[in-house]
Design a protein around this motif. Structure first.
Motif, mmCIF file in Angstrom:
data_model
loop_
_atom_site.group_PDB
_atom_site.id
_atom_site.type_symbol
_atom_site.label_atom_id
_atom_site.label_comp_id
_atom_site.label_asym_id
_atom_site.label_seq_id
_atom_site.Cartn_x
_atom_site.Cartn_y
_atom_site.Cartn_z
ATOM 1 N N GLU A 27 0.831 -1.208 0.000
ATOM 2 C CA GLU A 27 0.000 0.000 0.000
ATOM 3 C C GLU A 27 0.866 1.259 0.000
ATOM 4 O O GLU A 27 0.558 2.246 -0.682
ATOM 5 C CB GLU A 27 -0.933 -0.006 1.214
ATOM 6 N N LEU A 28 1.976 1.207 0.757
ATOM 7 C CA LEU A 28 2.879 2.356 0.814
ATOM 8 C C LEU A 28 3.565 2.568 -0.545
ATOM 9 O O LEU A 28 3.709 3.715 -1.013
ATOM 10 C CB LEU A 28 3.936 2.126 1.900
ATOM 11 N N ALA A 29 3.940 1.464 -1.198
ATOM 12 C CA ALA A 29 4.570 1.560 -2.518
ATOM 13 C C ALA A 29 3.617 2.198 -3.531
ATOM 14 O O ALA A 29 4.014 3.046 -4.345
ATOM 15 C CB ALA A 29 5.004 0.179 -2.995
ATOM 16 N N ARG A 30 2.359 1.802 -3.472
ATOM 17 C CA ARG A 30 1.356 2.376 -4.377
ATOM 18 C C ARG A 30 1.155 3.866 -4.106
ATOM 19 O O ARG A 30 0.957 4.652 -5.033
ATOM 20 C CB ARG A 30 0.036 1.627 -4.232
ATOM 21 N N GLU A 31 1.223 4.236 -2.837
ATOM 22 C CA GLU A 31 1.080 5.640 -2.470
ATOM 23 C C GLU A 31 2.255 6.456 -3.022
ATOM 24 O O GLU A 31 2.057 7.554 -3.576
ATOM 25 C CB GLU A 31 1.012 5.775 -0.942
ATOM 26 N N GLY A 39 11.362 6.487 -6.970
ATOM 27 C CA GLY A 39 12.537 5.865 -6.351
ATOM 28 C C GLY A 39 12.150 5.041 -5.139
ATOM 29 O O GLY A 39 12.570 3.884 -4.990
ATOM 30 N N LYS A 40 11.367 5.644 -4.238
ATOM 31 C CA LYS A 40 10.928 4.917 -3.042
ATOM 32 C C LYS A 40 9.991 3.765 -3.419
ATOM 33 O O LYS A 40 10.026 2.700 -2.791
ATOM 34 C CB LYS A 40 10.230 5.881 -2.089
ATOM 35 N N ALA A 41 9.162 3.984 -4.442
ATOM 36 C CA ALA A 41 8.255 2.922 -4.872
ATOM 37 C C ALA A 41 9.061 1.730 -5.394
ATOM 38 O O ALA A 41 8.772 0.567 -5.060
ATOM 39 C CB ALA A 41 7.314 3.442 -5.954
ATOM 40 N N GLU A 42 10.100 2.004 -6.190
ATOM 41 C CA GLU A 42 10.912 0.931 -6.746
ATOM 42 C C GLU A 42 11.602 0.134 -5.645
ATOM 43 O O GLU A 42 11.670 -1.112 -5.715
ATOM 44 C CB GLU A 42 11.965 1.507 -7.705
ATOM 45 N N ALA A 43 12.088 0.819 -4.636
ATOM 46 C CA ALA A 43 12.786 0.129 -3.544
ATOM 47 C C ALA A 43 11.873 -0.877 -2.865
ATOM 48 O O ALA A 43 12.288 -1.999 -2.532
ATOM 49 C CB ALA A 43 13.301 1.155 -2.543
ATOM 50 N N LEU A 44 10.622 -0.521 -2.665
ATOM 51 C CA LEU A 44 9.671 -1.430 -2.020
ATOM 52 C C LEU A 44 9.244 -2.544 -2.959
ATOM 53 O O LEU A 44 9.188 -3.723 -2.582
ATOM 54 C CB LEU A 44 8.448 -0.639 -1.548
ATOM 55 N N ASP A 61 2.549 -2.888 -11.327
ATOM 56 C CA ASP A 61 2.967 -1.600 -10.758
ATOM 57 C C ASP A 61 4.495 -1.465 -10.759
ATOM 58 O O ASP A 61 5.031 -0.367 -10.982
ATOM 59 C CB ASP A 61 2.430 -1.451 -9.333
ATOM 60 N N TYR A 62 5.173 -2.561 -10.495
ATOM 61 C CA TYR A 62 6.642 -2.540 -10.492
ATOM 62 C C TYR A 62 7.157 -2.220 -11.898
ATOM 63 O O TYR A 62 8.059 -1.390 -12.078
ATOM 64 C CB TYR A 62 7.173 -3.898 -10.023
ATOM 65 N N LEU A 63 6.553 -2.847 -12.925
ATOM 66 C CA LEU A 63 6.962 -2.592 -14.305
ATOM 67 C C LEU A 63 6.723 -1.120 -14.672
ATOM 68 O O LEU A 63 7.596 -0.467 -15.268
ATOM 69 C CB LEU A 63 6.203 -3.510 -15.262
#
Length: 602
Positions: A27-31, A39-44, A61-63
């Protein structure tokens, strides 16, 4: 065994917090992604992708995150690993081409997609096409379906999918052969085909292409009724009711279906003022089915259509009016004066009152209709409304109000009740009681009948647009009184009063309405040159923009139908189509322009 379950339960308890933490991280990655913090999304996402339970939720979402960060190498690596991991999911293979595209390697992407389609298996078609659609690669979705046809050796495979795709893209050139191929195989698809075409065809050229293709296919398959029905539908869409009727008549001759479709087209033609088409439809029924169920209805409607034609041919030929009455009398002599012929009495009363000035004869006929045993309540109500109109002709408005009110009360919140209220509103308008007229009209604007609601709106706008100032109320009262004179067929008095208004109220907001009324009176009297001259005073003044499309269309019509100047008419219709594409007259103007231009009319 008991110790095994205790151990399993303990492991589940230990795993539960971890699963909850991973869900929170997702959920945090999507946010982060939604906020553009890739950058933060990719790390998660890079951690969560390893969890099989979350793979389907994380992968897309990662792609997208990797592509947003232009990390194309990692994106390619992710997709290739996924393809290897899930070889039976063909949609992932499309993603690799999307990565190449995003990286700017268009040639590589095209080569990859071409190879993908070459290696496509029949069972993979829908899944691959869906991924292309989701990524708005509609051309590749089309290629996928067409490749599927090759693989299945079926020219109609994925027909509905392609029709939906072409409809969405508004590719009429691709849609038309697809829907016709479908219809050639299954007549039951006609409503679906009509719906798809209606959603897609918008340009005159599109209708030309469909007509040309349909005519070829009808000639090749004369017994394919669905193609014939689609051709009838096409002509109706183009408001070419005469051609629609001719086609319906040809189908009826082949099928011996009793004339129902021809009767329907006759009614449509009459409603759209194509009276010659209606006349030929009803004459066909009378000739072909003298013992059929539509014979008597066709007899009556034939005279009705001729009546409309006479009434709309200016100046009205009174000898033809007398011939119409004789035709109605002959019909009554054949079938009798009964509940089924009340409508005939109404038509005769109209002719006597409004054209032969024999109001007493008209009133007698309508009273006979009102008192007819077992007559339809709707026809009785209509007879009362017509009777109210004739009392207004006689200058007895209180009798008219009483009859309108009776019909309204007996038919509350119905179309005939709304019509009665509209006539009462118009009567209030004639008398200059605009406040009462508006009270009626405000209710009628919400009427279920579009025609009544539109009429109410038009009269309401006329009043509100021209009673805004204290000085204009008197002008509006004068204009309303002239409208009553026109209703009562007192045309010379009305013309003189309109001229007086132009002198008395120079530059008033009613000026364009006055010139339009003068033009209509001249047209009814057969003075077409003067009609055009008054219409030009509207079209030639930039301030008169409300009625300018009405005036320009009417000028073109007069040049075509009355002054016998087809080139001038063609020029004006073309001018109209350029200036007023959204006008209610646009379809009819286009049809008339095409006919004058010499386009083939079937």
């Amino acid at each position: 065994m008991k110790s095994y379950y205790i151990l399993l339960f303990a492991l589940l308890l230990l795993a539960a917090p971890a699963a909850k933490a991973q869900t929170q991280e997702l959920e945090l990655a999507r946010e982060y992604f939604s906020q553009g913090d890739y950058g933060k999304a990719e790390a998660l996402y890079s951690k969560l992708i390893a969890e099989p339970r979350l793979f389907e939720a994380v992968y897309p979402d990662y792609l997208r995150t990797l592509l947003a960060r232009r990390n194309y190498k990692e994106a390619e690596k992710l997709v290739k690993k996924t393809i290897k991991r899930y070889p039976d999911v063909p949609g992932y293979a499309v993603d690799l081409g999307l990565v190449y595209q995003a990286a700017g390697d268009k040639v590589g992407a095209e080569k990859y997609f071409s190879k993908l389609l070459e290696q496509l298996k029949p069972e993979e078609v829908i899944a691959v096409a869906s991924v292309f659609m989701q990524n708005e690669l509609y051309d590749y979705a089309e290629k996928t379906y067409l490749r599927g046809r090759e693989l299945n050796k079926n020219p109609l495979e994925y027909n509905h999918a392609l029709i939906a795709l072409y409809t969405y893209q508004r590719k009429s050139d691709r849609l038309i052969p697809e829907v016709l191929n479908l219809l050639a195989q299954d007549d039951q698809e006609l409503p679906y085909v009509q719906n798809m075409l209606q959603n897609t065809l918008s340009k005159e050229e599109d209708f030309d292409v469909l007509e040309k293709e349909l005519l070829v296919r009808v000639q090749q398959n004369p017994d394919k009724l669905a193609l014939n029905e689609l051709l009838v539908w096409l002509y109706i869409q183009r408001r070419d009711f005469y051609s629609a009727m001719l086609q319906a008549r040809a189908v009826d001759r082949r099928t011996h279906s009793g004339g129902a479709r021809v009767m329907e087209l006759g009614a449509i033609s009459a409603k759209n003022e194509d009276y010659q088409g209606a006349i030929e439809a009803y004459e066909y029924i009378i000739k072909e089915y003298p013992e059929g169920p539509y014979y008597l209805i066709a007899r009556q409607r034939l005279i009705n259509a001729r009546e409309e034609q006479v009434q709309h041919t200016f100046p009205v030929d009174l000898q033809k009016v007398r011939s119409l009455i004789a035709d109605y009398e002959a019909l009554l002599a054949e079938v009798g004066r009964n509940a089924q012929t009340v409508e005939v009495l109404q038509h005769m009363a109209n002719l006597y009152a409004f054209y032969l000035d024999d109001k007493d004869k008209a009133i007698a006929l309508l009273q006979e209709a009102v008192n007819m045993p077992q007559a339809s309540p709707a026809l009785v109500a209509e007879s009362k409304l017509t009777l109210g109109d004739i009392y207004l002709l006689k200058g007895e408005p209180w009798e008219s109000t009483l009859l309108y009110a009776q019909v309204e009360k007996a038919n509350d919140d119905t179309p005939i009740g709304h019509e009665a209220k509209l006539r009462n509103a118009r009567l209030s308008y004639y008398k200059g009681d605009f406040e009462l007229a508006q009270a009626h009209l405000d209710i009628l604007k919400l009427a279920t009948s579009r025609e009544i609601a539109n009429d109410a709106m038009d009269l309401s706008l006329l009043i509100t647009d021209n009673t805004g100032l204290d000085t204009s109320t008197a002008a509006m009262q004068d204009y309303a009184a002239i409208d009553l004179l026109i209703f009562q067929h007192k045309l010379p008095e009305a013309q003189a009063a309109l001229d007086k208004m132009l002198q008395q109220y120079p530059g008033h907001s009613l000026t364009d309405e006055i010139y339009f009324q003068k033009a209509k009176i001249y047209e009814r009297e057969g003075n077409f040159e003067q009609a055009v001259a008054n219409l030009q005073k509207i079209t030639g003044n930039p301030q008169n923009d409300i009625l300018s499309d009405d005036a320009l269309y009417r000028m073109a019509y007069i040049y075509e139908s009355n002054l016998n100047e087809p080139e001038k008419a063609k020029e004006l219709y073309n001018q109209f189509l350029v200036k007023y594409q959204g006008s209610v007259y646009a379809a009819e103007a286009r049809k008339r322009f095409r006919k004058l231009r010499g386009d083939k009319v079937n």
